[in-house]
Write an enzyme that holds these catalytic residues in place. Structure first.
Site, PDB file in Angstrom:
ATOM      1  N   CYS A 169       0.691  -1.296  -0.061  1.00  0.00           N
ATOM      2  CA  CYS A 169       0.037  -0.058  -0.202  1.00  0.00           C
ATOM      3  C   CYS A 169       0.629   1.267  -0.043  1.00  0.00           C
ATOM      4  O   CYS A 169       0.187   2.437  -0.239  1.00  0.00           O
ATOM      5  CB  CYS A 169      -0.837  -0.044   1.259  1.00  0.00           C
ATOM      6  N   LYS A 180      -9.873   7.653   0.768  1.00  0.00           N
ATOM      7  CA  LYS A 180     -10.183   6.289   0.355  1.00  0.00           C
ATOM      8  C   LYS A 180     -11.761   6.149   0.665  1.00  0.00           C
ATOM      9  O   LYS A 180     -12.223   5.121  -0.027  1.00  0.00           O
ATOM     10  CB  LYS A 180      -9.349   5.408   1.191  1.00  0.00           C
ATOM     11  N   HIS A 188      -3.347   8.029   5.452  1.00  0.00           N
ATOM     12  CA  HIS A 188      -3.335   6.649   5.008  1.00  0.00           C
ATOM     13  C   HIS A 188      -4.789   6.107   4.986  1.00  0.00           C
ATOM     14  O   HIS A 188      -5.572   5.538   4.202  1.00  0.00           O
ATOM     15  CB  HIS A 188      -2.328   5.521   5.410  1.00  0.00           C
ATOM     16  N   HIS A 207      -9.459   2.059  -1.906  1.00  0.00           N
ATOM     17  CA  HIS A 207      -8.063   1.757  -1.558  1.00  0.00           C
ATOM     18  C   HIS A 207      -7.343   1.303  -2.582  1.00  0.00           C
ATOM     19  O   HIS A 207      -7.655  -0.132  -3.029  1.00  0.00           O
ATOM     20  CB  HIS A 207      -7.805   0.764  -0.280  1.00  0.00           C
ATOM     21  N   GLU A 212      -2.744   5.509  13.377  1.00  0.00           N
ATOM     22  CA  GLU A 212      -2.332   6.796  12.611  1.00  0.00           C
ATOM     23  C   GLU A 212      -2.561   8.133  13.258  1.00  0.00           C
ATOM     24  O   GLU A 212      -1.941   8.949  13.547  1.00  0.00           O
ATOM     25  CB  GLU A 212      -3.018   6.720  11.075  1.00  0.00           C
ATOM     26  N   PHE A 264       1.128  -2.757   4.563  1.00  0.00           N
ATOM     27  CA  PHE A 264       1.487  -4.115   5.137  1.00  0.00           C
ATOM     28  C   PHE A 264       2.964  -4.424   5.091  1.00  0.00           C
ATOM     29  O   PHE A 264       3.639  -4.125   4.141  1.00  0.00           O
ATOM     30  CB  PHE A 264       0.860  -5.119   4.372  1.00  0.00           C
TER      31      PHE A 264
END
Lengths: 402, 86
Positions: free
Chosen positions: A162, A326, A294, A331, A305, A390
């Site tokens: 990502c 998003k 994010h 995403h 976050e 990830f």
């Protein structure tokens, strides 16, 4: 060190087939997420996504190109065309020799893998088209951009799940800032919305069945999107000399690794990346007006976050705006940072901050100004764009209004 | 359609020409078919006739399949069809 500016932007995603259409959708807080449409979708548990609609590859590309371009390459070339045309930059001579293209993608030609596995496993065929490999390889899109626009310098593809696009853009930034390249095409793309691509994500049990609601207390997971974002990063004097319009300046970046867990995010890793980007750009925390989060809409990411933002910005965390687009485009995995950079450009250049839509209930663990549901007008001098992948790989870009 | 006509149709499509422009004497070079186009043509011919063509793109000359011109290709395909489908 050279100054680096963005002189061209292009995109295709669930919100629009161009930058103006996408920014208009972001201003209006429109949702591009809907029912997925592709073969065997009825066998999926997750049936929604930010799918690109009304995109006809036929007509844009000739027959030979069609046999070589996976959907992620088609998206990339569509976005690259818009970015190059806006920028007006031409690549020949020394500029061509030293300029390149660095793109991010997590999966590359996922639907090409999917289609051909079907053919050999499900349908029992023993022969696949000769171009399966050049079509699915992760660097296919970067290579086709280099061929299309005569970019003969450093070109490669970055794959950090990502954070792929942000890592790619950070590297492109570094090359232009160091003087190694006068300009770089950069960004990323993803096209995982096919049966195998969504089925794999389903397995993790982090997907929402109904909506992406980042920072909202009732959030229940992420929603996949697809598309591409491509930018022209150009050395400031080079851009000025040819009278190019400057969208914003890229002033800093940082990359960190959590070195902790393959899927769970770390507050420290995220905080070090944001603090690092500020330091790299010589920015005081108090100058940052907007963070494109994010913000995946998962329980774990959003609270981690927000905690990281609170750590880095202290009391100023309550003054800045942080939103996750998003919620609108889904995403885009390896392409997500590229499309999200558009929200930063809109904040810096147009003074419009994109909202986090689908926001329904405050979460005390995400107690920041997430620009809920409606875009806001505000003067923003500095913006950050976050990407936390990830594998614990983080990349944050810092941008400045010009 | 005969095997010859079907092979010519595939090669013509690859070369973006009319079948009437492709003769037994034409070489792939004459027709503007490069190495990638050749591999694609071989795939299309294998699909059309459901046969396996012994062709290695690394060493086309030493493959057990003559591609020196369209006529040679047609003869090779006719032989493979009779061997593999006969």
């Amino acid at each position: 060190m050279k100054r680096v500016v963005i002189t061209g932007a292009g995109t295709i995603n669930a919100l629009g087939h161009s930058v103006p259409d996408t920014l208009e959708a972001m201003r209006e807080g429109r949702c591009g997420i809907g029912d997925l449409e592709f073969r065997d979708v009825e066998r999926l548990t997750i049936k929604i996504g930010g799918q690109v609609r009304g995109f006809e590859a036929e007509g844009r590309f000739n027959r030979q190109q069609m046999t070589l371009y996976d959907r992620f390459t088609q998206f990339t070339l569509t976005a690259a065309k818009e970015a190059i045309e806006q920028s007006g930059i031409e690549f020949h001579g020394d500029t061509a020799a030293r300029s390149g293209v660095v793109l991010g993608t997590a999966g590359g030609g996922v639907s090409t893998w999917d289609d051909n596995y079907r053919a050999v496993y499900e349908e029992g065929k023993n022969r696949v088209h000769p171009f399966v490999v050049p079509k699915l390889m992760n660097n296919a899109a970067a290579s086709h951009v280099s061929m299309e626009y005569n970019l003969k310098g450093p070109s490669f593809t970055v794959s950090t799940a990502c954070a792929s696009s942000n890592h790619a853009m950070a590297l492109a930034f570094q090359m232009v800032r160091s003087g190694a390249a006068p300009a770089m095409l950069t960004g990323g793309s993803e096209s995982m919305l096919c049966f195998g691509g969504v089925k794999a994500w389903e397995g993790l049990r982090v997907m929402s069945k109904d909506a992406c609601r980042p920072f909202s207390a009732n959030r229940n997971g992420m929603v996949q999107g697809e598309g591409a974002g491509v930018f022209v990063f150009e050395e400031y004097d080079h851009a000025r000399a040819r009278g190019a319009e400057i969208l914003c300046e890229v002033v800093g970046f940082a990359m960190t690794s959590d070195a902790a867990d393959i899927v769970m995010p770390s507050k420290q890793g995220a905080a070090r990346a944001m603090a690092g980007a500020l330091a790299d750009g010589g920015i005081n925390a108090g100058q940052v007006g907007y963070i494109n989060a994010h913000g995946t809409g998962t329980a774990a990411n959003d609270k981690t976050e927000c905690a990281a933002v609170a750590d880095v910005f202290g009391p100023h965390a309550d003054n800045l705006m942080i939103s996750s687009t998003k919620s609108m485009h889904g995403h885009l995995i390896g392409g997500t940072g590229a499309v999200e950079l558009l929200a930063c450009i809109m904040a810096l250049r147009d003074g419009v901050v994109a909202p986090t839509i689908g926001y329904e209930e405050p979460d005390p663990e995400c107690a920041l100004d997430v620009v809920p549901n409606e875009a806001r007008e505000a003067r923003v001098d500095y913006a950050l764009s976050n990407a936390f992948a990830f594998g614990g790989l983080n990349a944050v870009l810092a941008l400045k209004r010009v | 359609m005969s095997i010859s006509d079907r092979v010519i149709a595939i090669i013509a499509e690859q070369a973006v020409l009319e079948p009437s422009d492709v003769t037994r004497e034409s070489t792939l070079e004459d027709l503007g078919i490069d190495s990638l186009g050749l591999v694609e043509s071989i795939f299309a011919i294998e699909e059309e006739f459901d046969i396996s063509i012994p062709f290695n793109a690394n060493e086309p000359a030493s493959s057990d399949f003559d591609i020196s011109n369209v006529g040679a290709i047609i003869d090779g395909i006719e032989r493979l069809v009779s061997e593999q489908k006969g």
